[in-house]
Design an enzyme around this catalytic site. Structure first.
Site, PDB file in Angstrom:
ATOM      1  N   GLU A   1       7.973   2.195  -6.123  1.00  0.00           N
ATOM      2  CA  GLU A   1       8.021   1.858  -4.696  1.00  0.00           C
ATOM      3  C   GLU A   1       8.065   3.137  -3.863  1.00  0.00           C
ATOM      4  O   GLU A   1       8.542   4.177  -4.324  1.00  0.00           O
ATOM      5  CB  GLU A   1       9.288   1.036  -4.402  1.00  0.00           C
ATOM      6  CG  GLU A   1       9.055  -0.459  -4.310  1.00  0.00           C
ATOM      7  CD  GLU A   1       8.451  -0.919  -2.997  1.00  0.00           C
ATOM      8  OE1 GLU A   1       7.644  -0.180  -2.388  1.00  0.00           O
ATOM      9  OE2 GLU A   1       8.783  -2.035  -2.568  1.00  0.00           O
ATOM     10  N   ASP A   2       7.616   3.031  -2.625  1.00  0.00           N
ATOM     11  CA  ASP A   2       7.705   4.145  -1.683  1.00  0.00           C
ATOM     12  C   ASP A   2       9.122   4.287  -1.144  1.00  0.00           C
ATOM     13  O   ASP A   2       9.683   5.375  -1.083  1.00  0.00           O
ATOM     14  CB  ASP A   2       6.705   3.955  -0.528  1.00  0.00           C
ATOM     15  CG  ASP A   2       6.755   2.548   0.067  1.00  0.00           C
ATOM     16  OD1 ASP A   2       7.526   1.684  -0.421  1.00  0.00           O
ATOM     17  OD2 ASP A   2       6.023   2.299   1.041  1.00  0.00           O
TER      18      ASP A   2
ATOM     19  N   ARG B   1      -0.619   7.116   6.886  1.00  0.00           N
ATOM     20  CA  ARG B   1      -0.393   7.062   5.435  1.00  0.00           C
ATOM     21  C   ARG B   1      -0.909   8.312   4.736  1.00  0.00           C
ATOM     22  O   ARG B   1      -0.440   8.684   3.671  1.00  0.00           O
ATOM     23  CB  ARG B   1      -1.162   5.878   4.815  1.00  0.00           C
ATOM     24  CG  ARG B   1      -0.566   4.529   5.083  1.00  0.00           C
ATOM     25  CD  ARG B   1      -1.236   3.508   4.161  1.00  0.00           C
ATOM     26  NE  ARG B   1      -1.121   2.161   4.674  1.00  0.00           N
ATOM     27  CZ  ARG B   1      -0.057   1.389   4.538  1.00  0.00           C
ATOM     28  NH1 ARG B   1       1.005   1.832   3.914  1.00  0.00           N
ATOM     29  NH2 ARG B   1      -0.043   0.169   5.029  1.00  0.00           N
TER      30      ARG B   1
ATOM     31  N   ASP C   1       3.224   3.947   6.409  1.00  0.00           N
ATOM     32  CA  ASP C   1       2.442   3.836   7.641  1.00  0.00           C
ATOM     33  C   ASP C   1       3.262   3.432   8.856  1.00  0.00           C
ATOM     34  O   ASP C   1       4.382   2.919   8.745  1.00  0.00           O
ATOM     35  CB  ASP C   1       1.345   2.785   7.465  1.00  0.00           C
ATOM     36  CG  ASP C   1       1.906   1.360   7.505  1.00  0.00           C
ATOM     37  OD1 ASP C   1       2.915   1.098   6.803  1.00  0.00           O
ATOM     38  OD2 ASP C   1       1.375   0.524   8.254  1.00  0.00           O
TER      39      ASP C   1
ATOM     40  N   LYS D   1       0.805  -1.197   0.000  1.00  0.00           N
ATOM     41  CA  LYS D   1       0.000   0.000   0.000  1.00  0.00           C
ATOM     42  C   LYS D   1       0.849   1.263   0.000  1.00  0.00           C
ATOM     43  O   LYS D   1       0.398   2.349  -0.359  1.00  0.00           O
ATOM     44  CB  LYS D   1      -0.875   0.016   1.261  1.00  0.00           C
ATOM     45  CG  LYS D   1      -1.858  -1.115   1.366  1.00  0.00           C
ATOM     46  CD  LYS D   1      -2.620  -0.987   2.710  1.00  0.00           C
ATOM     47  CE  LYS D   1      -3.498  -2.164   2.983  1.00  0.00           C
ATOM     48  NZ  LYS D   1      -4.087  -2.103   4.349  1.00  0.00           N
ATOM     49  N   GLY D   2       2.101   1.122   0.436  1.00  0.00           N
ATOM     50  CA  GLY D   2       2.922   2.290   0.721  1.00  0.00           C
ATOM     51  C   GLY D   2       3.150   3.251  -0.438  1.00  0.00           C
ATOM     52  O   GLY D   2       3.315   4.442  -0.244  1.00  0.00           O
TER      53      GLY D   2
ATOM     54  N   ASP E   1      14.534  -0.235   1.508  1.00  0.00           N
ATOM     55  CA  ASP E   1      15.196  -0.339   2.808  1.00  0.00           C
ATOM     56  C   ASP E   1      16.276  -1.429   2.690  1.00  0.00           C
ATOM     57  O   ASP E   1      17.372  -1.173   2.191  1.00  0.00           O
ATOM     58  CB  ASP E   1      14.094  -0.666   3.831  1.00  0.00           C
ATOM     59  CG  ASP E   1      14.566  -0.798   5.247  1.00  0.00           C
ATOM     60  OD1 ASP E   1      15.706  -0.438   5.540  1.00  0.00           O
ATOM     61  OD2 ASP E   1      13.788  -1.267   6.094  1.00  0.00           O
TER      62      ASP E   1
ATOM     63  N   PHE F   1      12.822   5.015  10.707  1.00  0.00           N
ATOM     64  CA  PHE F   1      11.515   4.529  10.284  1.00  0.00           C
ATOM     65  C   PHE F   1      10.630   5.740  10.020  1.00  0.00           C
ATOM     66  O   PHE F   1      10.286   6.479  10.934  1.00  0.00           O
ATOM     67  CB  PHE F   1      10.889   3.623  11.333  1.00  0.00           C
ATOM     68  CG  PHE F   1       9.629   2.979  10.856  1.00  0.00           C
ATOM     69  CD1 PHE F   1       9.669   1.863  10.033  1.00  0.00           C
ATOM     70  CD2 PHE F   1       8.386   3.511  11.193  1.00  0.00           C
ATOM     71  CE1 PHE F   1       8.504   1.285   9.564  1.00  0.00           C
ATOM     72  CE2 PHE F   1       7.218   2.933  10.724  1.00  0.00           C
ATOM     73  CZ  PHE F   1       7.276   1.817   9.908  1.00  0.00           C
ATOM     74  N   VAL F   2      10.287   5.947   8.760  1.00  0.00           N
ATOM     75  CA  VAL F   2       9.556   7.162   8.385  1.00  0.00           C
ATOM     76  C   VAL F   2       8.083   6.860   8.108  1.00  0.00           C
ATOM     77  O   VAL F   2       7.724   5.724   7.760  1.00  0.00           O
ATOM     78  CB  VAL F   2      10.199   7.843   7.151  1.00  0.00           C
ATOM     79  CG1 VAL F   2      11.562   8.395   7.489  1.00  0.00           C
ATOM     80  CG2 VAL F   2      10.297   6.881   5.971  1.00  0.00           C
TER      81      VAL F   2
HETATM   82  P1  5GP Z   1      12.670  -3.673   2.033  1.00  0.00           P
HETATM   83  O1  5GP Z   1      12.224  -4.974   1.438  1.00  0.00           O
HETATM   84  O2  5GP Z   1      13.489  -2.822   1.089  1.00  0.00           O
HETATM   85  O3  5GP Z   1      13.380  -3.873   3.352  1.00  0.00           O
HETATM   86  O4  5GP Z   1      11.393  -2.876   2.452  1.00  0.00           O
HETATM   87  C1  5GP Z   1      10.496  -2.376   1.565  1.00  0.00           C
HETATM   88  C2  5GP Z   1       9.167  -2.092   2.217  1.00  0.00           C
HETATM   89  O5  5GP Z   1       9.249  -1.973   3.648  1.00  0.00           O
HETATM   90  C3  5GP Z   1       8.674  -0.762   1.734  1.00  0.00           C
HETATM   91  O6  5GP Z   1       7.953  -0.889   0.559  1.00  0.00           O
HETATM   92  C4  5GP Z   1       7.849  -0.272   2.898  1.00  0.00           C
HETATM   93  O7  5GP Z   1       6.523  -0.750   2.779  1.00  0.00           O
HETATM   94  C5  5GP Z   1       8.490  -0.881   4.125  1.00  0.00           C
HETATM   95  N1  5GP Z   1       9.404   0.083   4.769  1.00  0.00           N
HETATM   96  C6  5GP Z   1      10.750   0.113   4.713  1.00  0.00           C
HETATM   97  N2  5GP Z   1      11.257   1.146   5.424  1.00  0.00           N
HETATM   98  C7  5GP Z   1      10.179   1.789   5.939  1.00  0.00           C
HETATM   99  C8  5GP Z   1      10.030   2.951   6.746  1.00  0.00           C
HETATM  100  O8  5GP Z   1      10.983   3.640   7.143  1.00  0.00           O
HETATM  101  N3  5GP Z   1       8.756   3.314   7.057  1.00  0.00           N
HETATM  102  C9  5GP Z   1       7.668   2.612   6.644  1.00  0.00           C
HETATM  103  N4  5GP Z   1       6.478   3.055   7.011  1.00  0.00           N
HETATM  104  N5  5GP Z   1       7.768   1.516   5.876  1.00  0.00           N
HETATM  105  C10 5GP Z   1       9.006   1.112   5.517  1.00  0.00           C
END
Ligand code: 5GP
Length: 182
Positions: free
Chosen positions: A104-105, A171, A165, A48-49, A108, A158-159
C-alpha cells in the site's frame, strides 16, 4: 482541458526522492528477511496509489516474485477517506498456501487495510500474509490494524506525490509533499 486546482509551487516537501529510495531499499531488506528463503512471494499492488512504491520495492527484493494488481478506491476525488470502499478490480490467481505481501502507499483510517487483510485471509487463505505501506498515518486510524512494515510515520496531512494523487494529479512526482491549508 483538465488542470489541477493546486499550484505545484505551493507544495511543501516532506520526503525528497533520495530519502524515499533509501527507505524503500531498507524495507526490501526487512521483507526479504522474513519470508521463507527460496519461496516465491506474490506481491500485490493496490492501485493506483501504490504504483511507484510497488515497482521500486519490487526491484530490490531478492526473492522470486509474482506481481499482481488490484484496484480499490476509498477517496474518490476527496481528501478524506469516505468509509465507502469501492472494489474496482480484485481479480487474482489462486493464492492458497502461498506467500503474499500487500503493498500500500499509505494507511490512513486503516479501513482499506482491514478490508484487504480480511478479504485475503478469508478468500485466499495464504500461507503467510504480510502488509507493507510506505506511509503510516497512525494518528488517523479508525481500526486496530497495523502494517507489518512501514516506511515513514506522518501527521494527519493530505500528502501527494510518489503515486499519491490530489484529484488525479501529482502522482508522477518523485518526491512526497503536501499543500498547506492556508
Ligand atoms: P484508508 O482506508 O486507510 O483511510 O485510506 C487508504 C487509501 O486512501 C490510500 O490507499 C490512499 O489511496 C488514500 N489516502 C489516504 N491518505 C491519503 C493522503 O494523505 N493522500 C492521498 N493522496 N491519498 C491518501
Amino acid at each position: 482541458m483538465s488542470e489541477p486546482d493546486k499550484n505545484i509551487n505551493d507544495l511543501k516537501l516532506l520526503f525528497p526522492e533520495e530519502k524515499i529510495q533509501k527507505k524503500v531499499k531498507e524495507l526490501a531488506l526487512e521483507i526479504d528477511a522474513v519470508f521463507p528463503e527460496n519461496e516465491t512471494i506474490f506481491i500485490i499492488c493496490v492501485l493506483k496509489g501504490s504504483v511507484m512504491f510497488f515497482t521500486e520495492l519490487s526491484k530490490h527484493l531478492k526473492h522470486n516474485v509474482q506481481m499482481e494488481f488490484i484496484r480499490i478506491s476509498s477517496y474518490g476525488n476527496e481528501t478524506k477517506s469516505s468509509n465507502n470502499m469501492q472494489a474496482i478490480d480484485l481479480t487474482l490467481p489462486d493464492l492458497n498456501n502461498n506467500n503474499v505481501l500487500i503493498v500500500e502507499d499509505i494507511i490512513d483510517t486503516g479501513l482499506t487495510a482491514k478490508f484487504l487483510t480480511d478479504m485475503f485471509k478469508i478468500k485466499h487463505k495464504p500461507k503467510k500474509l504480510l502488509f507493507v505501506t510506505l506511509l503510516n498515518k497512525k494518528c488517523a486510524r479508525q481500526t486496530d490494524i497495523n502494517p507489518d512494515f512501514y516506511g515513514f510515520e506522518i501527521d494527519d496531512k493530505f500528502v501527494v506525490g510518489y503515486g499519491l494523487d490530489y484529484k488525479g494529479f501529482f502522482r508522477n512526482l518523485p518526491y512526497i509533499g503536501y499543500f498547506p491549508s492556508n
